[in-house]
Design an enzyme around this catalytic site. Sequence first.
Site, PDB file in Angstrom:
ATOM      1  N   TYR A  90       4.245 -12.467   3.934  1.00 28.75           N
ATOM      2  CA  TYR A  90       5.086 -11.795   2.769  1.00 28.75           C
ATOM      3  C   TYR A  90       6.167 -13.130   2.320  1.00 28.75           C
ATOM      4  O   TYR A  90       6.517 -13.137   1.199  1.00 28.75           O
ATOM      5  CB  TYR A  90       5.559 -10.663   3.335  1.00 28.75           C
ATOM      6  CG  TYR A  90       4.609  -9.584   3.292  1.00 28.75           C
ATOM      7  CD1 TYR A  90       4.155  -8.505   2.490  1.00 28.75           C
ATOM      8  CD2 TYR A  90       4.313  -9.244   4.772  1.00 28.75           C
ATOM      9  CE1 TYR A  90       3.218  -7.613   2.548  1.00 28.75           C
ATOM     10  CE2 TYR A  90       3.127  -8.158   4.627  1.00 28.75           C
ATOM     11  CZ  TYR A  90       2.745  -7.549   3.738  1.00 28.75           C
ATOM     12  OH  TYR A  90       1.977  -6.655   3.719  1.00 28.75           O
ATOM     13  N   ASN A 113       0.239  -2.510  -5.608  1.00 31.04           N
ATOM     14  CA  ASN A 113      -0.699  -3.135  -6.484  1.00 31.04           C
ATOM     15  C   ASN A 113      -1.634  -2.164  -6.994  1.00 31.04           C
ATOM     16  O   ASN A 113      -2.339  -1.142  -6.009  1.00 31.04           O
ATOM     17  CB  ASN A 113      -1.390  -4.253  -5.680  1.00 31.04           C
ATOM     18  CG  ASN A 113      -2.498  -4.662  -6.161  1.00 31.04           C
ATOM     19  OD1 ASN A 113      -2.721  -4.686  -7.389  1.00 31.04           O
ATOM     20  ND2 ASN A 113      -3.366  -5.331  -5.384  1.00 31.04           N
ATOM     21  N   CYS A 121      -4.341  -8.247  -2.364  1.00 29.38           N
ATOM     22  CA  CYS A 121      -3.104  -7.931  -1.501  1.00 29.38           C
ATOM     23  C   CYS A 121      -3.658  -7.734  -0.031  1.00 29.38           C
ATOM     24  O   CYS A 121      -2.645  -7.689   0.752  1.00 29.38           O
ATOM     25  CB  CYS A 121      -2.404  -6.478  -1.932  1.00 29.38           C
ATOM     26  SG  CYS A 121      -3.466  -5.111  -2.256  1.00 29.38           S
ATOM     27  N   HIS A 122      -5.006  -7.523   0.094  1.00 31.10           N
ATOM     28  CA  HIS A 122      -5.473  -7.707   1.457  1.00 31.10           C
ATOM     29  C   HIS A 122      -5.292  -8.985   2.278  1.00 31.10           C
ATOM     30  O   HIS A 122      -5.135  -8.769   3.512  1.00 31.10           O
ATOM     31  CB  HIS A 122      -6.639  -6.838   1.690  1.00 31.10           C
ATOM     32  CG  HIS A 122      -7.640  -7.657   0.988  1.00 31.10           C
ATOM     33  ND1 HIS A 122      -7.863  -7.616  -0.300  1.00 31.10           N
ATOM     34  CD2 HIS A 122      -8.488  -8.595   1.315  1.00 31.10           C
ATOM     35  CE1 HIS A 122      -8.981  -8.484  -0.673  1.00 31.10           C
ATOM     36  NE2 HIS A 122      -9.180  -9.170   0.156  1.00 31.10           N
ATOM     37  N   GLU A 148     -14.457 -11.790   4.182  1.00 34.48           N
ATOM     38  CA  GLU A 148     -14.148 -12.984   3.692  1.00 34.48           C
ATOM     39  C   GLU A 148     -14.239 -13.981   4.818  1.00 34.48           C
ATOM     40  O   GLU A 148     -13.706 -15.227   4.438  1.00 34.48           O
ATOM     41  CB  GLU A 148     -12.893 -12.954   2.878  1.00 34.48           C
ATOM     42  CG  GLU A 148     -12.819 -11.952   1.774  1.00 34.48           C
ATOM     43  CD  GLU A 148     -11.541 -11.873   1.006  1.00 34.48           C
ATOM     44  OE1 GLU A 148     -10.728 -12.742   1.253  1.00 34.48           O
ATOM     45  OE2 GLU A 148     -11.342 -11.199   0.235  1.00 34.48           O
TER      46      GLU A 148
END
Length: 153
Positions: A90, A113, A121-122, A148
């Site tokens: 963050y 979001n 945002c993950h 990912e």
Amino acid sequence: MDTFYYSSPVGVLEIKSAENQITQLLFKDSAGVSSENLSDVMKECIHQLDEYFAGNLQNFSLPLAPEGTHFQESVWKALQTIPYGQTISYKQLAERVENPKACRAVGTANGRNPIAIIIPCHRVIAADGSLGGYAGGLDVKTTLLRLEGINRF
């Protein structure tokens, strides 16, 4: 406005589009009624989500129209610069929007979001390396990060 309920590996996603742009992608507990005649942008969104969840797509290329304050929109734009398979804190996100002391405000904007997954945002985690929060739940966040290639969670 089109609405489509997409059954994904992380649960039901409600996708909305207007004027040939994606306006929302939200986690839902159950599916509702999808629009009958989907716009081209909605069809393309569904196709790209299919490819993403199959592990074949790393970068979404859809016209997006999230609605929020100027600050929120700047955070959402910065989120889109986080590469697939990487995370940032963050604090790093606050630095990207040129407001390094606004970690909490950035976290709040991140949590609001309106286009989850596509605006990633993950990929934002706490400074100590823990997951932090996620609108879809931490299990969903973990699943997306593992998809990912991030397996440390």
